[in-house]
Design a protein around this motif. Structure first.
Motif, PDB file in Angstrom:
ATOM      1  N   SER A   1      10.306   4.565  -0.626  1.00  0.00           N
ATOM      2  CA  SER A   1      11.210   5.079   0.400  1.00  0.00           C
ATOM      3  C   SER A   1      12.213   6.057  -0.175  1.00  0.00           C
ATOM      4  CB  SER A   1      11.939   3.927   1.094  1.00  0.00           C
ATOM      5  OG  SER A   1      12.986   3.409   0.297  1.00  0.00           O
ATOM      6  N   ALA A   2      12.609   5.857  -1.441  1.00  0.00           N
ATOM      7  CA  ALA A   2      13.575   6.759  -2.078  1.00  0.00           C
ATOM      8  C   ALA A   2      12.946   8.115  -2.373  1.00  0.00           C
ATOM      9  CB  ALA A   2      14.110   6.126  -3.362  1.00  0.00           C
ATOM     10  N   TRP A   3      11.790   8.100  -3.022  1.00  0.00           N
ATOM     11  CA  TRP A   3      11.145   9.364  -3.372  1.00  0.00           C
ATOM     12  C   TRP A   3      10.654  10.104  -2.130  1.00  0.00           C
ATOM     13  CZ3 TRP A   3      11.736  11.557  -7.924  1.00  0.00           C
ATOM     14  CH2 TRP A   3      12.078  10.757  -9.023  1.00  0.00           C
ATOM     15  N   GLY A   4      10.312   9.366  -1.085  1.00  0.00           N
ATOM     16  CA  GLY A   4       9.822  10.007   0.132  1.00  0.00           C
ATOM     17  C   GLY A   4      10.854  10.093   1.241  1.00  0.00           C
TER      18      GLY A   4
ATOM     19  N   GLN B   1       2.875  10.848  -2.267  1.00  0.00           N
ATOM     20  CA  GLN B   1       3.883   9.823  -2.535  1.00  0.00           C
ATOM     21  C   GLN B   1       3.229   8.463  -2.747  1.00  0.00           C
ATOM     22  OE1 GLN B   1       6.969  10.383  -3.039  1.00  0.00           O
ATOM     23  NE2 GLN B   1       7.382  12.375  -2.142  1.00  0.00           N
ATOM     24  N   GLU B   2       3.381   7.908  -3.953  1.00  0.00           N
ATOM     25  CA  GLU B   2       2.901   6.555  -4.211  1.00  0.00           C
ATOM     26  C   GLU B   2       3.731   5.921  -5.317  1.00  0.00           C
ATOM     27  OE1 GLU B   2      -0.616   6.566  -7.470  1.00  0.00           O
ATOM     28  OE2 GLU B   2      -1.244   7.178  -5.452  1.00  0.00           O
ATOM     29  N   GLN B   3       3.790   4.603  -5.308  1.00  0.00           N
ATOM     30  CA  GLN B   3       4.532   3.850  -6.306  1.00  0.00           C
ATOM     31  C   GLN B   3       3.781   2.553  -6.602  1.00  0.00           C
ATOM     32  OE1 GLN B   3       7.511   4.588  -7.957  1.00  0.00           O
ATOM     33  NE2 GLN B   3       7.396   6.625  -7.023  1.00  0.00           N
ATOM     34  N   THR B   4       4.034   1.980  -7.764  1.00  0.00           N
ATOM     35  CA  THR B   4       3.475   0.680  -8.102  1.00  0.00           C
ATOM     36  C   THR B   4       4.602  -0.273  -8.475  1.00  0.00           C
ATOM     37  OG1 THR B   4       3.164   1.390 -10.388  1.00  0.00           O
ATOM     38  CG2 THR B   4       1.268   1.568  -8.914  1.00  0.00           C
TER      39      THR B   4
ATOM     40  N   SER C   1      17.989   6.321   2.293  1.00  0.00           N
ATOM     41  CA  SER C   1      17.095   6.079   1.173  1.00  0.00           C
ATOM     42  C   SER C   1      17.131   4.584   0.871  1.00  0.00           C
ATOM     43  CB  SER C   1      17.534   6.885  -0.046  1.00  0.00           C
ATOM     44  OG  SER C   1      16.659   6.674  -1.141  1.00  0.00           O
ATOM     45  N   LEU C   2      16.132   4.101   0.161  1.00  0.00           N
ATOM     46  CA  LEU C   2      16.023   2.671  -0.173  1.00  0.00           C
ATOM     47  C   LEU C   2      16.003   1.795   1.086  1.00  0.00           C
ATOM     48  CD1 LEU C   2      18.342   2.327  -3.303  1.00  0.00           C
ATOM     49  CD2 LEU C   2      15.880   2.718  -3.207  1.00  0.00           C
ATOM     50  N   PHE C   3      14.884   1.831   1.772  1.00  0.00           N
ATOM     51  CA  PHE C   3      14.729   1.014   2.973  1.00  0.00           C
ATOM     52  C   PHE C   3      13.355   0.365   2.979  1.00  0.00           C
ATOM     53  CE2 PHE C   3      14.088   5.523   3.912  1.00  0.00           C
ATOM     54  CZ  PHE C   3      12.769   5.547   4.348  1.00  0.00           C
ATOM     55  N   THR C   4      13.183  -0.618   3.843  1.00  0.00           N
ATOM     56  CA  THR C   4      11.908  -1.330   3.947  1.00  0.00           C
ATOM     57  C   THR C   4      11.129  -0.805   5.151  1.00  0.00           C
ATOM     58  OG1 THR C   4      12.871  -3.090   5.284  1.00  0.00           O
ATOM     59  CG2 THR C   4      12.951  -3.364   2.899  1.00  0.00           C
ATOM     60  N   PHE C   5       9.849  -1.141   5.208  1.00  0.00           N
ATOM     61  CA  PHE C   5       8.965  -0.589   6.236  1.00  0.00           C
ATOM     62  C   PHE C   5       8.662  -1.628   7.321  1.00  0.00           C
ATOM     63  CE2 PHE C   5       6.853   2.176   2.721  1.00  0.00           C
ATOM     64  CZ  PHE C   5       7.993   2.970   2.667  1.00  0.00           C
TER      65      PHE C   5
ATOM     66  N   ARG D   1      13.117  12.184   2.461  1.00  0.00           N
ATOM     67  CA  ARG D   1      13.177  13.330   3.384  1.00  0.00           C
ATOM     68  C   ARG D   1      11.891  13.466   4.193  1.00  0.00           C
ATOM     69  NH1 ARG D   1      17.587  15.414   3.869  1.00  0.00           N
ATOM     70  NH2 ARG D   1      19.135  15.524   2.211  1.00  0.00           N
ATOM     71  N   GLU D   2      10.769  13.301   3.527  1.00  0.00           N
ATOM     72  CA  GLU D   2       9.484  13.421   4.224  1.00  0.00           C
ATOM     73  C   GLU D   2       9.341  12.349   5.295  1.00  0.00           C
ATOM     74  OE1 GLU D   2       4.823  14.240   3.069  1.00  0.00           O
ATOM     75  OE2 GLU D   2       6.251  13.632   1.526  1.00  0.00           O
ATOM     76  N   LEU D   3       9.785  11.138   5.011  1.00  0.00           N
ATOM     77  CA  LEU D   3       9.679  10.057   5.988  1.00  0.00           C
ATOM     78  C   LEU D   3      10.643  10.268   7.148  1.00  0.00           C
ATOM     79  CD1 LEU D   3       9.225   6.945   3.668  1.00  0.00           C
ATOM     80  CD2 LEU D   3       7.494   8.332   4.819  1.00  0.00           C
ATOM     81  N   ALA D   4      11.816  10.826   6.860  1.00  0.00           N
ATOM     82  CA  ALA D   4      12.758  11.148   7.938  1.00  0.00           C
ATOM     83  C   ALA D   4      12.150  12.208   8.853  1.00  0.00           C
ATOM     84  CB  ALA D   4      14.079  11.625   7.359  1.00  0.00           C
ATOM     85  N   ASP D   5      11.495  13.213   8.253  1.00  0.00           N
ATOM     86  CA  ASP D   5      10.850  14.264   9.057  1.00  0.00           C
ATOM     87  C   ASP D   5       9.750  13.686   9.939  1.00  0.00           C
ATOM     88  OD1 ASP D   5      12.493  16.144   7.910  1.00  0.00           O
ATOM     89  OD2 ASP D   5      11.016  16.818   6.421  1.00  0.00           O
ATOM     90  N   ARG D   6       9.122  12.605   9.489  1.00  0.00           N
ATOM     91  CA  ARG D   6       8.059  11.957  10.267  1.00  0.00           C
ATOM     92  C   ARG D   6       8.619  10.913  11.233  1.00  0.00           C
ATOM     93  NH1 ARG D   6       2.574  11.214   7.011  1.00  0.00           N
ATOM     94  NH2 ARG D   6       2.537  13.124   5.801  1.00  0.00           N
ATOM     95  N   ASN D   7       9.930  10.814  11.295  1.00  0.00           N
ATOM     96  CA  ASN D   7      10.589   9.828  12.152  1.00  0.00           C
ATOM     97  C   ASN D   7      10.112   8.420  11.837  1.00  0.00           C
ATOM     98  OD1 ASN D   7      12.486   9.133  14.123  1.00  0.00           O
ATOM     99  ND2 ASN D   7      10.945   9.137  15.748  1.00  0.00           N
ATOM    100  N   TYR D   8       9.821   8.191  10.552  1.00  0.00           N
ATOM    101  CA  TYR D   8       9.433   6.870  10.043  1.00  0.00           C
ATOM    102  C   TYR D   8       8.194   6.330  10.742  1.00  0.00           C
ATOM    103  CZ  TYR D   8      14.038   7.698   8.253  1.00  0.00           C
ATOM    104  OH  TYR D   8      15.111   8.305   7.649  1.00  0.00           O
ATOM    105  N   SER D   9       7.282   7.237  11.070  1.00  0.00           N
ATOM    106  CA  SER D   9       6.000   6.861  11.658  1.00  0.00           C
ATOM    107  C   SER D   9       4.898   7.429  10.758  1.00  0.00           C
ATOM    108  CB  SER D   9       5.876   7.417  13.072  1.00  0.00           C
ATOM    109  OG  SER D   9       4.637   7.064  13.643  1.00  0.00           O
ATOM    110  N   PHE D  10       4.183   6.548  10.072  1.00  0.00           N
ATOM    111  CA  PHE D  10       3.166   6.983   9.117  1.00  0.00           C
ATOM    112  C   PHE D  10       2.249   5.808   8.808  1.00  0.00           C
ATOM    113  CE2 PHE D  10       6.879   5.427   6.907  1.00  0.00           C
ATOM    114  CZ  PHE D  10       6.377   4.622   5.889  1.00  0.00           C
ATOM    115  N   THR D  11       1.244   6.041   7.981  1.00  0.00           N
ATOM    116  CA  THR D  11       0.320   4.981   7.580  1.00  0.00           C
ATOM    117  C   THR D  11       0.555   4.635   6.114  1.00  0.00           C
ATOM    118  OG1 THR D  11      -1.350   5.678   9.176  1.00  0.00           O
ATOM    119  CG2 THR D  11      -2.092   4.307   7.348  1.00  0.00           C
TER     120      THR D  11
END
Length: 410
Positions: A247-250, A225-228, A194-198, A252-262
């Motif tokens: 990255s914190a709120w998402g 998932q969105e943040q401001t 959790s708490l990572f950069t893209f 688990r979802e981002l891990a499931d996507r193997n950190y590949s998303f738009t």
């Protein structure tokens, strides 16, 4: 009866606070901290860019727990015992004053994490807490029938005895790293970062590394998932509080996507499309002969505005009166709906935490003692609790360390 021996495994914020509280609460006990690394409180040292973000100036616990993607409901009653206000009072009682910044983060007035480290070390020294560094643990053996003491096997091959153990090792990124711990009442919650950069390879804005905006909206496309908040362009992609919170709120979802998303970015979230068009028309009327590239109508950093004009295919010499409608539409699209393919992540070293860990249902919620093993307590990030940036993860450490320390000698 022999002197009660309390062993704290982990020399971080939760471990030190638990050890100090235990020594204060049970003055006849002997307290030892075991730290596998050469130095203690290393995360405290680097937190907040070396200033240590001790807690957050939110003194309504209902609102405070809303900053924890996981563990919020479990943590809420614990905060009623020791919350952010109690943290401020505790450090003040030790001569350490905290200050509040505009975003609510609280730091020592010295702006140095060494102030917090010295405070904790001095308190431990005053209480005669023994600190052993380079002292990793390989296995914990629960008491056998008729025995009341734990056996702690060290990586050095040595072993020692303890009547009570506080496990405050922090989080581990891999599930097998928890293997040396005794099995709990509920299965381990799979740990992910959790708490990572893209990372955004090929991102045309990468040459603008270091440029930031104070308010942007970031969203993971095809999710809720969105943040401001503040957003920073880096050499590898995007960072800043908005991205870290996302990255914190998402996690688990981002891990499931193997950190590949738009990733979708709205650089001007306070303005809708019509307001932007009005802004363009106003500039067209007020500055008809000036070059569009040299006049930034929306308060964005000039380098970023110039990059958007290039991405929109604009002639660098075009004047406001001559701005083609198609180019203006492309500019509006860049400003409100930029999209970047994300491929991977980078750890944000100052704030990185683990999502997952020891299941909260495995513990007595009042004392933080293991339901499966009497005399074994837990505190801090080793638990399945994690917060966003801003002092919330340290508050979890102070709160759970305090509560475990208050009960560990009973």
């Amino acid at each position: 009866m022999s002197q009660l021996h309390i062993v704290v495994i982990g020399g971080g914020a939760a471990g030190f606070f638990g050890a100090i509280t235990a020594a204060e609460t049970f003055p006849n006990a002997r307290v030892t901290i075991l730290e596998k690394n050469r130095s203690v409180l290393s995360k405290v040292r680097i937190s907040g860019g070396g200033r240590c973000n001790v807690t957050h100036a939110c003194f309504d616990n209902k609102l405070f727990v809303k900053h924890y993607p996981r563990g919020d409901r479990w943590l809420r009653p614990l905060l009623n015992t020791f919350d952010a206000a109690a943290t401020v009072r505790w450090f003040e009682s030790k001569g350490v004053l905290l200050k509040t910044e505009a975003d609510g983060r609280m730091f020592p007035t010295t702006d140095s994490s060494e102030t917090i480290i010295d405070c904790l070390l001095d308190a431990a020294d005053d209480l005669r807490i023994r600190i052993e560094t380079s002292c990793g643990v390989s296995r914990l053996l629960p008491p056998t029938t008729g025995e009341h003491r734990w056996s702690i096997e060290l990586l050095s091959g040595e072993s020692l005895w303890a009547d009570r153990i506080l496990l405050a090792t922090g989080g581990y990124p891999q599930a097998n790293s928890y293997g040396w711990m005794p099995e709990q009442a509920e299965p381990l919650v799979l740990p992910v970062p959790s708490l990572f950069t893209f990372n955004t390879p090929g991102n045309p804005l990468l040459p603008l590394a270091g440029v930031s905006v104070q308010y942007a909206r970031v969203q993971i496309v095809d999710t809720k998932q969105e943040q401001t908040g503040p957003l920073l362009i880096t050499h590898w992609g995007f960072s800043g509080p908005a991205v870290l919170r996302l990255s914190a709120w998402g996690a688990r979802e981002l891990a499931d996507r193997n950190y590949s998303f738009t990733l979708r970015i709205n650089w001007l979230p306070d303005q809708n499309e019509q307001q932007l068009r009005n802004g363009f028309n106003q500039f067209r009327q007020q500055h008809p002969k000036k070059q569009v590239t040299s006049q930034n109508p929306f308060g964005l950093p000039n380098r970023l505005w110039l990059a958007f004009t290039e991405l929109a295919g604009m002639d660098p010499n075009v004047r406001w009166a001559e701005l083609p409608g198609k180019v203006q539409n492309k500019l509006i699209e860049q400003l409100t709906n930029s999209r970047f393919p994300v491929s991977g992540k980078s750890t944000f070293k100052d704030e990185f935490v683990t999502c997952g860990g020891v299941a909260l249902g495995s513990l007595n919620p009042q004392t933080l003692e293991s339901k499966a093993h009497k005399g074994l307590f837990f505190a801090g990030e080793v638990l399945d609790v994690d917060g966003i940036t801003g002092g919330f993860n340290f508050q979890n450490a102070w709160t759970t360390g305090h509560i475990a320390g208050k009960h560990i000698g009973l």
